[in-house]
Design a protein around this motif. Structure first.
Motif, PDB file in Angstrom:
ATOM      1  N   LEU A 425       0.821  -1.219   0.000  1.00  0.00           N
ATOM      2  CA  LEU A 425       0.000   0.000   0.000  1.00  0.00           C
ATOM      3  C   LEU A 425       0.853   1.267   0.000  1.00  0.00           C
ATOM      4  CD1 LEU A 425      -2.747  -1.133   2.528  1.00  0.00           C
ATOM      5  CD2 LEU A 425      -2.976  -0.883   0.043  1.00  0.00           C
ATOM      6  N   GLY A 426       2.179   1.085  -0.096  1.00  0.00           N
ATOM      7  CA  GLY A 426       3.062   2.232  -0.242  1.00  0.00           C
ATOM      8  C   GLY A 426       3.707   2.740   1.029  1.00  0.00           C
ATOM      9  N   TYR A 427       3.549   2.005   2.141  1.00  0.00           N
ATOM     10  CA  TYR A 427       4.151   2.451   3.404  1.00  0.00           C
ATOM     11  C   TYR A 427       5.412   1.644   3.708  1.00  0.00           C
ATOM     12  CZ  TYR A 427      -0.228   4.912   4.046  1.00  0.00           C
ATOM     13  OH  TYR A 427      -1.297   5.749   3.873  1.00  0.00           O
ATOM     14  N   ALA A 428       6.459   2.330   4.079  1.00  0.00           N
ATOM     15  CA  ALA A 428       7.753   1.699   4.326  1.00  0.00           C
ATOM     16  C   ALA A 428       7.692   0.808   5.565  1.00  0.00           C
ATOM     17  CB  ALA A 428       8.838   2.765   4.510  1.00  0.00           C
ATOM     18  N   PRO A 429       8.477  -0.263   5.586  1.00  0.00           N
ATOM     19  CA  PRO A 429       8.536  -1.130   6.769  1.00  0.00           C
ATOM     20  C   PRO A 429       8.939  -0.358   8.029  1.00  0.00           C
ATOM     21  CG  PRO A 429       9.673  -2.147   4.919  1.00  0.00           C
ATOM     22  CD  PRO A 429       9.335  -0.758   4.491  1.00  0.00           C
ATOM     23  N   GLU A 430       9.793   0.648   7.853  1.00  0.00           N
ATOM     24  CA  GLU A 430      10.231   1.471   8.985  1.00  0.00           C
ATOM     25  C   GLU A 430       9.039   2.179   9.625  1.00  0.00           C
ATOM     26  OE1 GLU A 430      13.635   1.350   5.947  1.00  0.00           O
ATOM     27  OE2 GLU A 430      11.450   1.491   5.922  1.00  0.00           O
ATOM     28  N   PHE A 431       8.117   2.649   8.795  1.00  0.00           N
ATOM     29  CA  PHE A 431       6.936   3.352   9.287  1.00  0.00           C
ATOM     30  C   PHE A 431       5.979   2.386   9.973  1.00  0.00           C
ATOM     31  CE2 PHE A 431       2.602   5.026   8.562  1.00  0.00           C
ATOM     32  CZ  PHE A 431       2.721   6.239   9.239  1.00  0.00           C
ATOM     33  N   THR A 432       5.791   1.205   9.384  1.00  0.00           N
ATOM     34  CA  THR A 432       4.912   0.199   9.987  1.00  0.00           C
ATOM     35  C   THR A 432       5.438  -0.210  11.360  1.00  0.00           C
ATOM     36  OG1 THR A 432       4.406  -0.636   7.773  1.00  0.00           O
ATOM     37  CG2 THR A 432       3.833  -2.048   9.629  1.00  0.00           C
ATOM     38  N   GLN A 433       6.750  -0.385  11.473  1.00  0.00           N
ATOM     39  CA  GLN A 433       7.336  -0.747  12.766  1.00  0.00           C
ATOM     40  C   GLN A 433       7.075   0.334  13.804  1.00  0.00           C
ATOM     41  OE1 GLN A 433      11.472  -2.491  13.522  1.00  0.00           O
ATOM     42  NE2 GLN A 433      11.782  -0.375  14.179  1.00  0.00           N
ATOM     43  N   MET A 495       4.108  12.009   9.499  1.00  0.00           N
ATOM     44  CA  MET A 495       3.738  11.456   8.198  1.00  0.00           C
ATOM     45  C   MET A 495       3.326  12.574   7.238  1.00  0.00           C
ATOM     46  SD  MET A 495       0.550   8.830   7.711  1.00  0.00           S
ATOM     47  CE  MET A 495      -0.217   8.516   6.125  1.00  0.00           C
ATOM     48  N   TRP A 496       2.602  13.547   7.756  1.00  0.00           N
ATOM     49  CA  TRP A 496       2.107  14.662   6.934  1.00  0.00           C
ATOM     50  C   TRP A 496       3.259  15.452   6.322  1.00  0.00           C
ATOM     51  CZ3 TRP A 496      -2.749  16.133   5.449  1.00  0.00           C
ATOM     52  CH2 TRP A 496      -2.880  17.413   4.907  1.00  0.00           C
ATOM     53  N   PHE A 497       4.302  15.693   7.136  1.00  0.00           N
ATOM     54  CA  PHE A 497       5.442  16.473   6.659  1.00  0.00           C
ATOM     55  C   PHE A 497       6.511  15.613   5.971  1.00  0.00           C
ATOM     56  CE2 PHE A 497       3.711  19.452   9.820  1.00  0.00           C
ATOM     57  CZ  PHE A 497       3.726  20.624   9.081  1.00  0.00           C
ATOM     58  N   GLY A 498       6.354  14.283   6.040  1.00  0.00           N
ATOM     59  CA  GLY A 498       7.302  13.400   5.360  1.00  0.00           C
ATOM     60  C   GLY A 498       8.695  13.404   5.952  1.00  0.00           C
ATOM     61  N   PRO A 506      12.455   6.016   5.768  1.00  0.00           N
ATOM     62  CA  PRO A 506      11.397   6.783   5.112  1.00  0.00           C
ATOM     63  C   PRO A 506       9.998   6.438   5.628  1.00  0.00           C
ATOM     64  CG  PRO A 506      12.069   4.959   3.713  1.00  0.00           C
ATOM     65  CD  PRO A 506      12.994   4.941   4.899  1.00  0.00           C
ATOM     66  N   ILE A 507       9.042   7.274   5.250  1.00  0.00           N
ATOM     67  CA  ILE A 507       7.630   7.030   5.561  1.00  0.00           C
ATOM     68  C   ILE A 507       7.030   6.114   4.494  1.00  0.00           C
ATOM     69  CG2 ILE A 507       5.350   8.076   5.851  1.00  0.00           C
ATOM     70  CD1 ILE A 507       7.182   8.884   8.062  1.00  0.00           C
ATOM     71  N   HIS A 508       7.350   6.407   3.262  1.00  0.00           N
ATOM     72  CA  HIS A 508       6.721   5.688   2.142  1.00  0.00           C
ATOM     73  C   HIS A 508       7.722   4.746   1.469  1.00  0.00           C
ATOM     74  CE1 HIS A 508       3.110   8.145   2.412  1.00  0.00           C
ATOM     75  NE2 HIS A 508       3.882   9.209   2.499  1.00  0.00           N
TER      76      HIS A 508
END
Length: 509
Positions: A425-433, A495-498, A506-508
């Protein structure tokens, strides 16, 4: 009406406790999951379920059967390798060798006591919560040291000791995934996340590092400290009221020997950090990458070497402190402390064996890849993404955390499923963690099944003989709610500001 609500809440807590107690031990749970994966692989194989490999377009991947001759050969032939190759096993044990020496020489305890006792009274709540959050750098030491210390300090100041205990517990447990330094938690969860990412994109997973969330968790320290102190002084302490019991114990301060040990520990830590920096910052440093500027540090062998570096940054100050305080008199003492640390990791090693089988079977059957692709397609078809998706994931992880206390055990089960889905869905593993860590930490303090929950109740019963699970959970719920809300808002803003979550985080996707 108030009594009726209280009874409903107590009944809810009873249900949570009963259901949670009926769950098998995490090691047994992974053995059951591994067995289910084997059965499912055989049951689904006749349906010829297949997907296109997102990491290799054009390649079709289908579910493998582990109950045919080839599969059975794999099960028995790979069992030892699955255990040895379980991602967190080696890195956690290596890290704990250094942390164990620092803890068993008394360095961690002295640092926590020294910090809290040096704070002016008007900042004591902030200081206790901050110390609790930072204590996660030494694994579980904060659970044993800080809650009773927080209670004693509040009692000495004429404040309710249970408020001090609650503030410390909130910092230690609710802020377990926040720190100014990379800790064992980053190592343990990071390796599982990398393994989950490799299901979809092995090349991407190979360039990930365990400090992937460092920037976010460092800023989180200050957010949780402020929120935790506010909840203590505005909600928890007023609700507890004035303390009417007796608490005349003396707070153990820092002795002259300990103070001398801390001074030399500080010197050794600074020297160790400088030496570590010299390995990566100079242009021709041995652990520096080939890229120019900061990229040479972020994309470097240094980032791949963080585990032994972290271990040494604990081990060297721990050795110096032990030598100065005479807790270490010879190399035999150091070996004994490391041995004791490894002995305390026995349950983790057992868990690693069964979890290693589950993760390996899950990957071998390609179930993670198939679930990731189909799950992502379903969420995309119902147009469920963005902030709503993140909030749902955090809510699911937070609820699961109430029933399964171990952060690594939960993530070992969830990472192979959710990391691939979120990547699709475009979200990086780092963000999911990071989203998982927020949910896991925030509800730690209200889970009766959390490892140290009974210990905290025992500490609290010193000041309130009637203290039980319901009383402690009701005291800690405000922290859990406000931590979860504030931390989630922070993640959404991030997430909004990336903003990168950490080095190469990364976020994405």
């Amino acid at each position: 009406m108030g009594k009726e609500k209280s009874n409903v809440f107590q009944r809810f807590l009873n249900v949570v406790e009963v259901v949670g107690n009926k769950l098998p031990h995490p090691a047994t749970l992974f053995a059951i999951l591994a067995f289910l994966v084997i059965i499912l692989s055989a049951a689904l194989q006749p349906f010829n379920i297949s997907v296109e490999n997102p990491g290799d377009p054009g390649e079709t991947v289908e579910i493998k059967n582990l109950l045919n001759a080839e599969g059975i050969e794999y099960i028995f032939g790979s069992m030892t390798d699955n255990f040895i190759g379980f991602a967190p096993l080696g890195v956690v044990l290596v890290t704990m060798l250094g942390i164990g020496v620092a803890e068993r020489t008394g360095l961690i305890s002295a640092l926590l006591r020294g910090f809290v006792l040096s704070i002016p009274n008007r900042f004591i709540t902030l200081g206790i919560v901050f110390a609790g959050v930072m204590s996660s750098v030494a694994s579980d030491a904060g659970y044993v040291v800080l809650p009773p210390l927080g209670a004693l300090i509040f009692a000495a100041l004429g404040r309710h000791p249970l408020a001090g205990l609650a503030a410390a517990f909130a910092g230690v447990s609710g802020g377990f995934s926040a720190n100014l330094f990379v800790s064992g938690t980053d190592v343990m969860l990071g390796e599982l996340t990398i393994a989950g990412a490799s299901i979809i994109d092995p090349a991407y997973a190979e360039q990930m590092n365990i400090a992937m969330n460092w920037l976010f968790i460092a800023v989180s320290v200050f957010l949780l400290t402020l929120v935790g102190a506010w909840v203590t002084e505005k909600i928890v302490e007023p609700r507890l009221g004035a303390y009417k019991g007796e608490a005349n114990e003396d707070i153990k301060g820092i002795t002259a020997t300990e103070k001398k040990g801390l001074i030399w520990t500080g010197v050794s830590f600074v020297v160790s950090v400088i030496l570590a920096a010299l390995l990566v910052i100079p242009q021709n440093a041995p652990l520096r990458g080939e890229e120019a500027g900061m990229d040479g540090i972020i994309m470097s062998p240094f980032m791949d070497s963080l585990v032994p570096i972290i271990a040494l940054l604990f081990l060297i100050p721990g050795l110096v402190y032990g030598l100065v305080t005479r807790e270490i008199k010879s190399d035999k003492d150091v070996a004994a402390q490391m041995s004791d640390t490894m002995a305390s990791m026995g349950m983790f090693i057992v868990l690693a064996f069964t979890a290693g089988q589950f993760v390996a079977y899950f990957n071998e059957t390609n179930m993670g890849l198939v679930i990731g692709v189909y799950g992502a397609e379903f969420l995309d078809s119902v147009n469920f993404s963005g902030i709503g998706l993140i909030l749902l994931f955090i809510l699911i992880a937070a609820i699961i955390n109430i029933f399964i206390g171990s952060a690594s055990a939960k993530w070992a089960m969830m990472a192979p499923v959710f990391v691939p889905i979120m990547m699709q869905l475009g979200y990086a593993p780092e963000f999911t963690q990071m989203a998982y860590r927020i949910a896991d930490s925030a509800t730690n303090i209200i889970s009766p099944l959390m490892t140290y929950f009974a210990v905290i109740i025992a500490f609290a019963q010193k000041y309130d003989k009637k203290m039980g699970i319901g009383t402690l959970v009701s005291t800690m719920i405000p922290y859990s709610i406000f931590f979860l809300i504030a931390w989630t808002i922070m993640l959404v803003v991030w997430m909004w500001f990336g903003i990168p979550l950490g080095p190469n985080g990364p976020i994405h996707y």
